[in-house]
Design a protein around this motif. Sequence first.
Motif: not given
Length: 113
Positions: A1-13
């Motif tokens: 099983v392989q898991l790939q996380a994505s969607g992170g980044g920089l966001v303002q409060a």
Amino acid sequence: VQLQASGGGLVQAGGSLRLSCAASGSGFSIDSMHWYRQAPGKERELVATIVYNGGVNYADSVKGRFTISRDNAKNTYLQMNKMEPDDTAVYYCEALSGTSLFWGHGTQVTVSS
């Protein structure tokens, strides 16, 4: 099983991000999926859990702001709203399949004040 996380980044409060965790492989089923996070100098924290034939659970620190969900293609999502600087961390997804745990690489989330 392989898991790939994505969607992170920089966001303002106060902003939002949606993380995705894609599970791939064959001959397995997922019993539950978990999102963890780890900030520099802090212990790893369990953020949210979704049990595939049951419910969901959240850390008190994210209740009412984060929502974990899944689709029928073994993908899991973490919708993060009203984000705070304390949400800054590397986020990881973990899958439980039977008695086996699988981890993916993390995705960095940074919330600026």
